[in-house]
Design a protein around this motif. Structure first.
Motif, PDB file in Angstrom:
ATOM      1  N   ASP A   1       0.815  -1.219   0.000  1.00  0.00           N
ATOM      2  CA  ASP A   1       0.000   0.000   0.000  1.00  0.00           C
ATOM      3  C   ASP A   1       0.846   1.266   0.000  1.00  0.00           C
ATOM      4  O   ASP A   1       0.456   2.295  -0.548  1.00  0.00           O
ATOM      5  CB  ASP A   1      -0.951  -0.004   1.199  1.00  0.00           C
ATOM      6  CG  ASP A   1      -0.210  -0.023   2.530  1.00  0.00           C
ATOM      7  OD1 ASP A   1       0.812  -0.728   2.633  1.00  0.00           O
ATOM      8  OD2 ASP A   1      -0.642   0.661   3.480  1.00  0.00           O
ATOM      9  N   VAL A   2       2.028   1.188   0.620  1.00  0.00           N
ATOM     10  CA  VAL A   2       2.927   2.351   0.647  1.00  0.00           C
ATOM     11  C   VAL A   2       3.407   2.676  -0.763  1.00  0.00           C
ATOM     12  O   VAL A   2       3.446   3.846  -1.173  1.00  0.00           O
ATOM     13  CB  VAL A   2       4.135   2.100   1.575  1.00  0.00           C
ATOM     14  CG1 VAL A   2       5.130   3.257   1.491  1.00  0.00           C
ATOM     15  CG2 VAL A   2       3.666   1.905   3.017  1.00  0.00           C
ATOM     16  N   PHE A   3       3.741   1.642  -1.529  1.00  0.00           N
ATOM     17  CA  PHE A   3       4.231   1.851  -2.893  1.00  0.00           C
ATOM     18  C   PHE A   3       3.102   1.890  -3.920  1.00  0.00           C
ATOM     19  O   PHE A   3       3.342   2.211  -5.083  1.00  0.00           O
ATOM     20  CB  PHE A   3       5.252   0.770  -3.254  1.00  0.00           C
ATOM     21  CG  PHE A   3       6.582   0.970  -2.574  1.00  0.00           C
ATOM     22  CD1 PHE A   3       7.574   1.729  -3.182  1.00  0.00           C
ATOM     23  CD2 PHE A   3       6.831   0.443  -1.323  1.00  0.00           C
ATOM     24  CE1 PHE A   3       8.781   1.943  -2.555  1.00  0.00           C
ATOM     25  CE2 PHE A   3       8.038   0.652  -0.673  1.00  0.00           C
ATOM     26  CZ  PHE A   3       9.013   1.408  -1.289  1.00  0.00           C
ATOM     27  N   GLY A   4       1.904   1.546  -3.493  1.00  0.00           N
ATOM     28  CA  GLY A   4       0.756   1.638  -4.381  1.00  0.00           C
ATOM     29  C   GLY A   4       0.804   0.690  -5.563  1.00  0.00           C
ATOM     30  O   GLY A   4       0.265   0.981  -6.631  1.00  0.00           O
ATOM     31  N   ILE A   5       1.431  -0.467  -5.378  1.00  0.00           N
ATOM     32  CA  ILE A   5       1.568  -1.442  -6.457  1.00  0.00           C
ATOM     33  C   ILE A   5       1.395  -2.856  -5.913  1.00  0.00           C
ATOM     34  O   ILE A   5       1.401  -3.090  -4.704  1.00  0.00           O
ATOM     35  CB  ILE A   5       2.939  -1.370  -7.155  1.00  0.00           C
ATOM     36  CG1 ILE A   5       4.056  -1.661  -6.139  1.00  0.00           C
ATOM     37  CG2 ILE A   5       3.151  -0.043  -7.847  1.00  0.00           C
ATOM     38  CD1 ILE A   5       5.401  -1.947  -6.749  1.00  0.00           C
ATOM     39  N   ARG A   6       1.298  -3.775  -6.841  1.00  0.00           N
ATOM     40  CA  ARG A   6       1.375  -5.202  -6.555  1.00  0.00           C
ATOM     41  C   ARG A   6       2.293  -5.799  -7.608  1.00  0.00           C
ATOM     42  O   ARG A   6       2.194  -5.485  -8.785  1.00  0.00           O
ATOM     43  CB  ARG A   6      -0.006  -5.837  -6.631  1.00  0.00           C
ATOM     44  CG  ARG A   6      -0.050  -7.334  -6.401  1.00  0.00           C
ATOM     45  CD  ARG A   6      -1.483  -7.838  -6.457  1.00  0.00           C
ATOM     46  NE  ARG A   6      -1.580  -9.260  -6.205  1.00  0.00           N
ATOM     47  CZ  ARG A   6      -1.479 -10.200  -7.148  1.00  0.00           C
ATOM     48  NH1 ARG A   6      -1.275  -9.846  -8.419  1.00  0.00           N
ATOM     49  NH2 ARG A   6      -1.592 -11.478  -6.836  1.00  0.00           N
ATOM     50  N   THR A   7       3.229  -6.649  -7.175  1.00  0.00           N
ATOM     51  CA  THR A   7       4.096  -7.314  -8.140  1.00  0.00           C
ATOM     52  C   THR A   7       4.203  -8.789  -7.782  1.00  0.00           C
ATOM     53  O   THR A   7       4.547  -9.137  -6.652  1.00  0.00           O
ATOM     54  CB  THR A   7       5.493  -6.666  -8.186  1.00  0.00           C
ATOM     55  OG1 THR A   7       6.341  -7.441  -9.040  1.00  0.00           O
ATOM     56  CG2 THR A   7       6.131  -6.572  -6.813  1.00  0.00           C
ATOM     57  N   SER A   8       3.865  -9.645  -8.740  1.00  0.00           N
ATOM     58  CA  SER A   8       3.925 -11.076  -8.484  1.00  0.00           C
ATOM     59  C   SER A   8       4.691 -11.823  -9.568  1.00  0.00           C
ATOM     60  O   SER A   8       5.288 -12.866  -9.321  1.00  0.00           O
ATOM     61  CB  SER A   8       2.511 -11.661  -8.356  1.00  0.00           C
ATOM     62  OG  SER A   8       1.758 -11.377  -9.515  1.00  0.00           O
ATOM     63  N   GLN A   9       4.675 -11.291 -10.788  1.00  0.00           N
ATOM     64  CA  GLN A   9       5.369 -11.945 -11.896  1.00  0.00           C
ATOM     65  C   GLN A   9       6.756 -11.336 -12.091  1.00  0.00           C
ATOM     66  O   GLN A   9       6.970 -10.154 -11.839  1.00  0.00           O
ATOM     67  CB  GLN A   9       4.585 -11.765 -13.198  1.00  0.00           C
ATOM     68  CG  GLN A   9       3.180 -12.312 -13.188  1.00  0.00           C
ATOM     69  CD  GLN A   9       2.475 -12.034 -14.490  1.00  0.00           C
ATOM     70  OE1 GLN A   9       2.905 -12.479 -15.565  1.00  0.00           O
ATOM     71  NE2 GLN A   9       1.384 -11.286 -14.433  1.00  0.00           N
ATOM     72  N   PHE A  10       7.668 -12.174 -12.546  1.00  0.00           N
ATOM     73  CA  PHE A  10       8.980 -11.680 -12.955  1.00  0.00           C
ATOM     74  C   PHE A  10       9.459 -12.505 -14.137  1.00  0.00           C
ATOM     75  O   PHE A  10       9.028 -13.647 -14.333  1.00  0.00           O
ATOM     76  CB  PHE A  10       9.990 -11.750 -11.803  1.00  0.00           C
ATOM     77  CG  PHE A  10      10.364 -13.147 -11.376  1.00  0.00           C
ATOM     78  CD1 PHE A  10      11.436 -13.812 -11.965  1.00  0.00           C
ATOM     79  CD2 PHE A  10       9.634 -13.805 -10.394  1.00  0.00           C
ATOM     80  CE1 PHE A  10      11.779 -15.097 -11.584  1.00  0.00           C
ATOM     81  CE2 PHE A  10       9.966 -15.104 -10.006  1.00  0.00           C
ATOM     82  CZ  PHE A  10      11.049 -15.749 -10.605  1.00  0.00           C
TER      83      PHE A  10
END
Length: 276
Positions: free
Chosen positions: A124-133
């Motif tokens: 929430d602090v960075f305002g993103i979601r990352t799951s794939q690379f």
């Protein structure tokens, strides 16, 4: 002569012993395959732009530091414990600016992969979601500030912004995914970089923040020459095996060489001089 020199850094680089160990565990496992770029190398890459711009940067443990800096860079902080996450959250909320790079906040203090949106404890602090690379032989190219910059490694994360704004995007991948995002959290900014820490990407990013954050830039020097100001005097060090010419303002006297310089400072290989 102004030494020892006491100067409070305006920039800090986060260093985590836990991330160093957890990212390359003894004996090896699947983590070694995932975390393909050594942690120390990524920390060095985060420091590189400031070192080249002659800006002091503190190397800190986020959890045990008061975090009174204008800019905090967090490279590849694989382990994100609760205390560190709380410190980052508080720092940004009160008006700080943080830059976090790929590989960060993937596991907790027990080296267990987060079962909540990544970056763990800070999504929430960075305002993103990352799951794939992805890993690719094709080096990602990023469009940033009207320019294109090529990454030096073929690893990137896919960012899914929620409240964050995309400030740079990939241009040569199958989709123009966000490469760098900026999220307003509280009074501050949380910037996430989808590639591992590397000078070619971080340099234009941080240099674009100097004026905005009021970070004082050091003396301008050619590559391989470094300088620091102490009590009105400037120490220049030529770390190369070649003669270097450095532009200076006005007439200056070399206290170590006894030479007088006007507009240009000439340093021989590995030579040092202190100008006043």
């Amino acid at each position: 002569l102004g030494f020892p020199r006491y100067h409070k850094p305006e920039v800090a680089i986060a260093y985590s012993f836990d991330s160093l160990i957890a990212s390359h565990p003894p004996g090896g496992n699947s983590v070694n395959e995932y975390f393909s770029i050594p942690y120390r190398e990524q920390v060095d890459s985060a420091l590189e732009p400031f070192f080249e711009d002659n800006i002091d940067a503190a190397i800190i443990n986020v959890a045990d530091d008061p975090l009174n800096y204008k800019l905090l860079v967090i490279p590849a902080d694989y382990v994100m414990d609760e205390k560190s996450a709380g410190a980052i959250r508080d720092y940004v909320g009160k008006g700080g600016t943080v830059i976090m790079t790929a590989f960060s906040a993937k596991v907790d203090e027990h080296s267990q992969w987060f079962d909540t949106p990544l970056p763990g404890r800070l999504s929430d602090v960075f305002g993103i979601r990352t799951s794939q690379f992805y890993r690719s032989t094709l080096l990602p190219v990023i469009s940033f500030g009207g320019k294109t910059v090529q990454a030096s490694v073929g690893f990137y994360e896919v960012l899914e912004p929620s409240t964050a704004k995309t400030i740079a995007a990939f241009t040569n991948l199958r989709e123009h995914w966000p490469a760098i995002t900026d999220n307003v959290y509280g009074k501050g900014h949380a910037v996430y970089v989808a590639v591992p820490a590397q000078g070619s990407i971080l340099k234009p990013l941080v240099e674009g923040l100097y004026k905005k954050l009021g970070i004082a830039i050091g003396p301008v020097t050619p590559p391989g020459v470094y300088a620091r100001v102490a009590d009105g005097r400037t120490l220049y060090v030529n770390s190369t095996e070649k003669q270097q010419t450095v532009p200076i303002v006005g007439d200056r006297q070399g206290l170590l060489t006894g030479r007088h310089y006007r507009a240009l400072l000439h340093l021989g290989p590995y030579q040092v001089d202190l100008l006043q």
